[in-house]
Enzyme design. Structure first.
Site: not given
Ligand code: AMP
Ligand code: TRP
Length: 332
Positions: A113, A198, A201
């Site tokens: 980041k 990945k 969002k």
């Molecule tokens: P975040 O959107 O970064 O707050 O992630 C929330 C949860 O979703 C965390 O446990 C991440 O590891 C999981 N996560 C986010 N993006 C992915 C993805 N592309 N594949 C699998 N898990 C994800």
């Protein structure tokens, strides 16, 4: 006090609309967790990068509604907003006094980041560096045993373990040492347009990202246009054929199958994509329907969050007080 089942804690940042990656990697595991888990909209973490206050507020409410729509049952778990419980930041400071500057600079997500921010000329907020310490506080404040997350959070949970062990060794046993639990498939759902990165969002409505609230036609279009390769046949190989492997992982996660076995049933990508689209639309249908009901009743969601924060405070307070005492502060 000894518990019969593992204490589960996890969180999601309100930095964008929730994606299929969030759902398959994390949220589905939360719904399947034993009773008494804690699930948190970690809004403070959304302030570590450039943010729009009104948008963070909106996304926090939406994340809570979507978690309920995904099947989290407020009778069986505690759903709350991080900033409603002061213990998280209270504990984070003690953990900043436990962590070293070097170990935080080594975090992969921080390095990625900051590299991105620097190329676009943005300032890097100090909180981006310290954010895994706040995450560790989120987890340790509740005596957590298991943290269901996607692959990208594994390193942060490892850091949390290191901090818990170090604190316990220096100041006496205070924290339960947690472990990350990852789903068997789809722990890292990839972007449909760029299957080497990945599905994250993002601010735009990227064609490679499936959002939980996408219309069925939109989901189908995004899946049908997914990037694959030009090789013949369908083979599951993440290294050489990441696009196909991603589709097979998604299909396996949605239907409960095994990705390698599923590959044997296809000659070409057309049929595979049609089945993936159908499976994803089916999984998201219920979430969309329940979300529409909840969106019409914002007071109900607020009530859940208020009760959740109250309960979370009661659980975290004694743990954090113990840590304050152990580290050498006078407890009033
Ligand atoms: P975040 O959107 O970064 O707050 O992630 C929330 C949860 O979703 C965390 O446990 C991440 O590891 C999981 N996560 C986010 N993006 C992915 C993805 N592309 N594949 C699998 N898990 C994800
Ligand atoms: N850092 C996590 C992410 O980006 C979100 C998070 C914050 C979290 N605190 C947590 C996840 C505690 C699990 C447990 O996805």
């Amino acid at each position: 006090m000894a518990r019969d089942t593992a204490r589960v804690f996890s969180g999601i940042k309100p930095t964008g609309h929730m994606t299929l990656g969030n759902y398959l990697g994390a949220v589905r595991q939360w719904v399947a967790a034993p009773d008494d888990g804690l699930f948190c909209v970690v809004d403070l973490h959304a302030l570590t990068v450039e943010h729009d206050p009104a948008r963070v507020r909106r996304l926090s409410r939406q994340a809570a509604a979507l978690l309920l729509a995904s099947g989290l049952d407020p009778e069986r778990c505690t759903l709350f907003v991080q900033s409603h419980v002061d213990e998280h930041t209270r504990l984070a400071y003690l953990l900043e006094c436990t962590a070293s500057d070097g170990e935080l600079r080594r975090m992969v997500q921080y390095k990625e980041k900051t590299a991105r921010a620097r190329t676009s000329g943005e300032q890097v907020r100090l909180s981006l560096l310290t954010y895994p310490v706040l995450m560790a506080a989120d987890i340790l404040a509740y005596g957590t045993d298991e943290v269901p997350v996607g692959e990208d959070q594994r390193q942060h949970v490892e850091l949390t373990r290191d901090l818990a062990v170090r604190f316990n060794q220096r100041y006496g046993h205070t924290f339960t040492v947690p472990r990350a639990t990852l789903p068997a498939v789809a722990a890292r759902v990839m972007n449909l347009q760029d299957p080497t990165s990945k599905m994250g969002k993002s601010d735009d409505s990227g064609p490679g990202i499936v959002y939980l609230l996408d219309e069925p036609e939109t989901v189908t279009r995004k899946v049908m246009r997914a990037v694959t390769d030009n090789e013949g046949g369908v083979v599951y190989d993440r290294a050489t054929r990441p696009g196909a492997a991603n589709l097979l992982d998604i299909l396996a996660a949605c239907t409960g199958g095994d990705p390698e076995r599923l590959a044997e049933g296809y000659d070409g990508y057309g049929a595979l994509k049609r089945d993936v689209a159908e499976a994803v639309v089916e999984v998201l249908r219920l979430v969309r329907e329940r979300h529409a009901e909840l969106a019409a009743d914002p007071a109900a969601v607020e009530g859940v969050l208020r009760a959740g924060a109250e309960r979370a405070r009661g659980l975290a307070r004694p743990v954090v007080d113990r840590a304050y005492e152990a580290i050498g502060l006078l407890v009033p």
